[in-house]
Design an enzyme around this catalytic site. Structure first.
Site, mmCIF file in Angstrom:
data_model
loop_
_atom_site.group_PDB
_atom_site.id
_atom_site.type_symbol
_atom_site.label_atom_id
_atom_site.label_comp_id
_atom_site.label_asym_id
_atom_site.label_seq_id
_atom_site.Cartn_x
_atom_site.Cartn_y
_atom_site.Cartn_z
ATOM 1 N N ASP A 166 21.665 -65.884 19.975
ATOM 2 C CA ASP A 166 20.489 -66.022 20.836
ATOM 3 C C ASP A 166 20.860 -66.459 22.250
ATOM 4 O O ASP A 166 20.012 -66.529 23.125
ATOM 5 C CB ASP A 166 19.452 -66.978 20.234
ATOM 6 C CG ASP A 166 20.008 -68.380 20.014
ATOM 7 O OD1 ASP A 166 21.042 -68.719 20.622
ATOM 8 O OD2 ASP A 166 19.412 -69.141 19.237
ATOM 9 N N ASP B 282 25.021 -64.094 14.256
ATOM 10 C CA ASP B 282 24.406 -65.343 13.803
ATOM 11 C C ASP B 282 23.170 -64.948 13.000
ATOM 12 O O ASP B 282 22.479 -63.977 13.347
ATOM 13 C CB ASP B 282 24.013 -66.201 15.002
ATOM 14 C CG ASP B 282 23.377 -67.494 14.568
ATOM 15 O OD1 ASP B 282 23.985 -68.203 13.753
ATOM 16 O OD2 ASP B 282 22.265 -67.796 15.039
ATOM 17 N N CYS C 240 40.313 -47.137 51.927
ATOM 18 C CA CYS C 240 39.530 -48.204 52.567
ATOM 19 C C CYS C 240 39.286 -49.343 51.583
ATOM 20 O O CYS C 240 39.371 -50.525 51.930
ATOM 21 C CB CYS C 240 38.182 -47.669 53.057
ATOM 22 S SG CYS C 240 38.300 -46.339 54.263
ATOM 23 N N ASP D 191 24.101 -70.642 20.574
ATOM 24 C CA ASP D 191 25.384 -70.019 20.272
ATOM 25 C C ASP D 191 26.271 -69.870 21.504
ATOM 26 O O ASP D 191 27.280 -69.156 21.445
ATOM 27 C CB ASP D 191 25.158 -68.619 19.681
ATOM 28 C CG ASP D 191 24.219 -68.641 18.500
ATOM 29 O OD1 ASP D 191 23.184 -67.987 18.595
ATOM 30 O OD2 ASP D 191 24.520 -69.321 17.510
ATOM 31 N N CYS E 11 36.402 -89.504 32.078
ATOM 32 C CA CYS E 11 37.035 -90.817 32.187
ATOM 33 C C CYS E 11 38.211 -90.740 33.158
ATOM 34 O O CYS E 11 38.572 -89.659 33.621
ATOM 35 C CB CYS E 11 37.507 -91.313 30.817
ATOM 36 S SG CYS E 11 38.750 -90.229 30.079
#
Length: 831
Positions: free
Chosen positions: A715, A514, A92, A719, A21
């Site tokens: 997974d 999970d 370097c 998640d 917005c």
């Protein structure tokens, strides 16, 4: 995107994503406008562009970009790895990094000596490759474009082999000539030799040493000259100056012996010193190149997996085409024993595939119609046709290679001190060598009895200090370990994003899993169908209503209900007004009835009284089953219970992680009793249950706020926010772009033991980095004072230039060889 410059002032258009917005635009304008050095900030919400006028000497585009991102918006950036030619030592690396980081629009630059690559993150609307290339050419290096790199990589192995042979041949010839020179000088040992102090004998040694100095050692002069032209000194400078000091002093003695005697110096030549130093340095570079080649073998192996041709079906004919000629949608034919040329989906036939090069799992996988297959996998048995889906840089193998390349080009934060030291190392060493030379020449004789004339002694000290100093060991300490560690991980199906992830893994004390799809297969099956007595419907009718409603859902529990209805041969009914309520359930209208199917929270929120079924629900939960309650209107009609199957390695990996001193936590949206039943089975002590998908990231954040250092295992798709919030996000069993982007470690296998392997490999790699850095610092801290003669007055210990050269050569080889020990890393899966 445009960049306008007026004196010190710049105006840059930053593309901004994520604004929802006009107030977002105002917030950016206000925050950016408050930055010191910003004259004006104007944000166009519609065009998604922020126009910023600023003073380039007070603030950089990268700082503006970071400020916008801290507000929660995205400034699109590109990150690319480029090949850098001309780097020889850690000095370097420091120089190239500083040059790239200072360019307008570059937000970060990391340079890796071992891979000779620069990973640059930049604003493509502000700068481009040509600017990077031009900047590096100004300081004597060359940055290859994608096209140059592609053409060069085609014969890179052959080029490296040629270079290795060239260095080896130079070493052998230098060593032989150096040995002849040394033996020629051993008059006491070999009395048959002519007078070692005669002018003719010195001239003979001069003839032997000159090709070593200017043929075998020419690369050091070339590197020194390139550095001097661009105002810097590096490892080549130390070797060139050190060997030249011995060689040209000896040449002066050879051609002007009377002048040396006039100056009060003994007529002695040191051709053996210059020749053997060059021979030993070349030996070190040859061994180092071989070790680095072995270190990068993983990425070469991955690149070599891709087949060159594919057999496709076009216009009813079977033809063989180059991989580059395959297009999405082509039907690709794969016979038994062949490599799958592209990623695709099987449309006909079955096969048993070896996907070990992708997943790290040695057990072949059965595939049938509808299953995905990956390019470079091997068809062990069977015949099938697949539809080509992902080609070229979009294939899983290409994404893995890109991720591994970026990881191998990364740095661990612990390397920063080494980089700072390497940046000023060579000038300091030259200064110390000159200081030691003048001290020993001027006051050496008065401090202690010297074995030679003060000038000769001081000259040997000067040469030893220059030669023993080794910034290469500092520069190779971290990148070689990261290269071998991430390469070994890739072979095991473990993709580690880079050095920072490796270092973070050291601090882990908590691992959150999970449940669904991670600890369990995520494919629940219906175990019970219970009908409430007052509902006056049959179990089949309950299933029909539930399955009809779940037809529009992709949730695993919905799929279980649909499969059970299909198994019973039930006919489903159309649904209207279908609505998903994340974390609760689904609702809609079936046969004119308002139906809702969900968990206890959904029933409570909808005002459904389930008191008559509560005991049954709690009993099912204690058994580890997930109850789904069906309500018609506001009345409970019955419930369907399902259970997920725990993965076979879940209990084992929990035990392994606990043995590593980590707390294991399970997080799930399931009812508390259901979650506790699974936790008891897996021996997990702490459970976070009834957590909505959006709340998982918040739970991770809470743990971090309590001082825990958290890894989140999921997974990688549902998640993603929690993975991103965790200190280390681990996505398991997924090769998707989302998983690779959101996670710090991506596991290409479903084997949960890979979680323990990933953490253990990270810790082992960091251990090697620390060992290498300790050795590199210890070697220089001890070696330089030893070469400078600090211990000679008290202990009589002195390091001759030849031994200094041997030590310097072995220092680089030792850190690379130590890193290579990671190739023998034993996985949890192998134990």
């Amino acid at each position: 995107m445009s960049v306008t410059k007026t004196f010190k002032s710049q105006s840059i258009n930053f593309p901004v994503q994520g604004m929802s917005c006009a107030s977002c635009a105002s917030r950016i304008e206000k925050k950016v406008g408050e930055l010191e050095g910003v004259h004006k900030a104007s944000v166009n919400f519609g065009a998604e562009v922020a126009v910023v006028d600023f003073d380039a000497e007070k603030i950089s585009p990268a700082e503006v970009s970071r400020t916008i991102e801290k507000l929660g918006f995205q400034v699109p950036k590109s990150r690319k790895a480029f090949q850098v030619e001309g780097m020889t030592c850690a000095s370097c690396v420091s120089r190239v990094e500083a040059k790239l980081s200072g360019l307008e629009g570059v937000t970060s630059a990391r340079v890796n000596l071992a891979t000779e690559k620069a990973v640059v993150e930049y604003l493509p609307s502000v700068t481009e490759f040509a600017n990077f290339q031009s900047a590096l050419q100004d300081i004597g290096y060359n940055l290859l474009s994608d096209e140059e790199e592609d053409s060069k990589s085609a014969d890179e192995d052959e080029r490296q082999e040629r270079e290795s042979r060239r260095v080896k041949n130079k070493f052998i010839i230098s060593a032989v000539l150096g040995a002849v020179i040394m033996l020629s000088g051993m008059q006491e040992t070999l009395p048959a030799l002519p007078n070692a102090n005669s002018p003719f004998f010195h001239f003979w040694l001069f003839l032997l040493a000159t090709p070593v100095q200017f043929w075998a050692g020419w690369q050091f002069y070339r590197g020194t000259w390139a550095g001097l032209k661009h105002g810097y000194a590096d490892m080549n400078t130390l070797i060139a100056v050190g060997t030249s000091a011995a060689y040209f002093f000896s040449a002066f003695v050879t051609f002007f012996p009377s002048s040396v005697e006039f100056l009060g110096q003994k007529v002695v030549v040191y051709y053996d010193t210059s020749a053997m130093i060059i021979a030993l340095v070349l030996l070190g570079r040859w061994l180092e190149a071989r070790a680095k080649s072995r270190a990068s073998s993983a990425i070469k192996k991955l690149m070599g997996l891709q087949p060159k041709t594919a057999r496709v079906e076009r216009h009813g004919e079977e033809i063989e085409v180059l991989i580059s000629q395959v297009v999405p949608g082509d039907t690709v034919i794969v016979r038994s024993g062949e490599k799958i040329p592209v990623d695709g989906e099987i449309i006909e036939g079955t096969a048993v595939l070896d996907e070990s090069m992708i997943s790290g799992e040695s057990v072949p996988v059965e595939k049938t119609t509808g299953d995905a297959v990956f390019g470079a996998s091997i068809n062990k048995t069977g015949y099938f046709k697949c539809r080509a889906t992902h080609l070229g840089k979009d294939s899983v193998l290409s994404r893995i290679i890109k991720l591994v390349e970026e990881a191998q080009g990364s740095k661990a934060p612990v390397q920063r001190l080494a980089d700072k030291v390497a940046g000023i190392f060579v000038p300091i060493v030259i200064g110390l060598a000159l200081l030691a030379f003048f001290i020993w020449w001027g006051w050496g004789g008065s401090m202690v009895a010297l074995p030679t004339a003060p000038f000769i002694f001081a000259l040997m000290i000067f040469i030893s200090v220059l030669i023993i100093a080794c910034p290469c060991a500092l520069g190779l300490a971290t990148p070689t370990a990261i290269m071998v560690g991430t390469g070994k991980g890739a072979e095991m199906g473990i993709l580690i994003k880079g050095g920072e992830t490796l270092e973070q893994a050291q601090k882990l004390d908590t691992v959150i899993f999970d449940k669904t799809g991670t600890l369990t297969w995520g494919k629940p099956e219906v175990t019970d169908v219970f009908v409430e007595t007052e509902a006056n419907i049959s179990p089949e009718r309950l299933l029909i209503l539930s399955a009809s409603l779940e037809k529009g859902s992709e949730h695993p529990l919905a799929q279980a209900v649909l499969q059970e209805a299909g198994r019973r041969g039930l006919k489903l009914i159309s649904v209207t007004g279908f609505k998903t309520r994340p974390g609760f359930g689904v609702q809609g209208e079936v046969d004119g009835l308002e139906i809702s199917l969900g968990n206890l929270k959904m029933m409570a929120e909808d005002g459904v009284d389930i008191s008559t079924m509560r005991d049954r629900i709690e009993e099912m939960a204690r058994q580890g089953k997930t109850p789904m309650i069906l309500a018609i209107g506001k009345k409970p009609a019955g419930l369907i219970a399902s259970a997920d199957t725990v993965k076979p390695q879940a209990r084992q990996v929990v035990g392994k992680l606990k043995n590593m001193g980590l707390e294991v936590v399970m997080i799930t949206g399931d009812h508390a009793q259901t979650a506790q039943a699974i936790a008891r089975e897996l021996n997990i002590d702490r459970v976070l249950s009834e957590v909505l998908p959006a709340g998982k990231a918040e739970e991770v954040k809470k743990m971090k706020q309590k001082g825990r250092f958290v890894a989140m295992v999921g997974d990688g798709i549902n998640d993603a926010p929690a993975l991103a919030e965790a200190n280390i996000g681990i996505a398991i069993g997924s090769g998707t772009d989302i998983a690779m982007e959101a996670s710090d470690i991506t596991l290409m296998t479903e084997d949960l033991n890979a979680v323990a392997d990933a953490i253990l490999l990270s810790k082992k790699t960091m251990s090697k980095i620390r060992q290498n850095l300790f050795w590199a610092f210890f070697y220089n801290v001890l070696g330089i004072p030893l070469a400078a003669g600090v211990f000679f007055p008290i202990y009589g210990i002195l390091l001759e230039p030849i031994y200094a050269a041997g030590a310097m050569s072995l220092s680089s080889v030792s850190v690379v060889s130590n890193a290579l020990l990671l190739k023998h890393f034993q996985t949890v899966r192998d134990q």
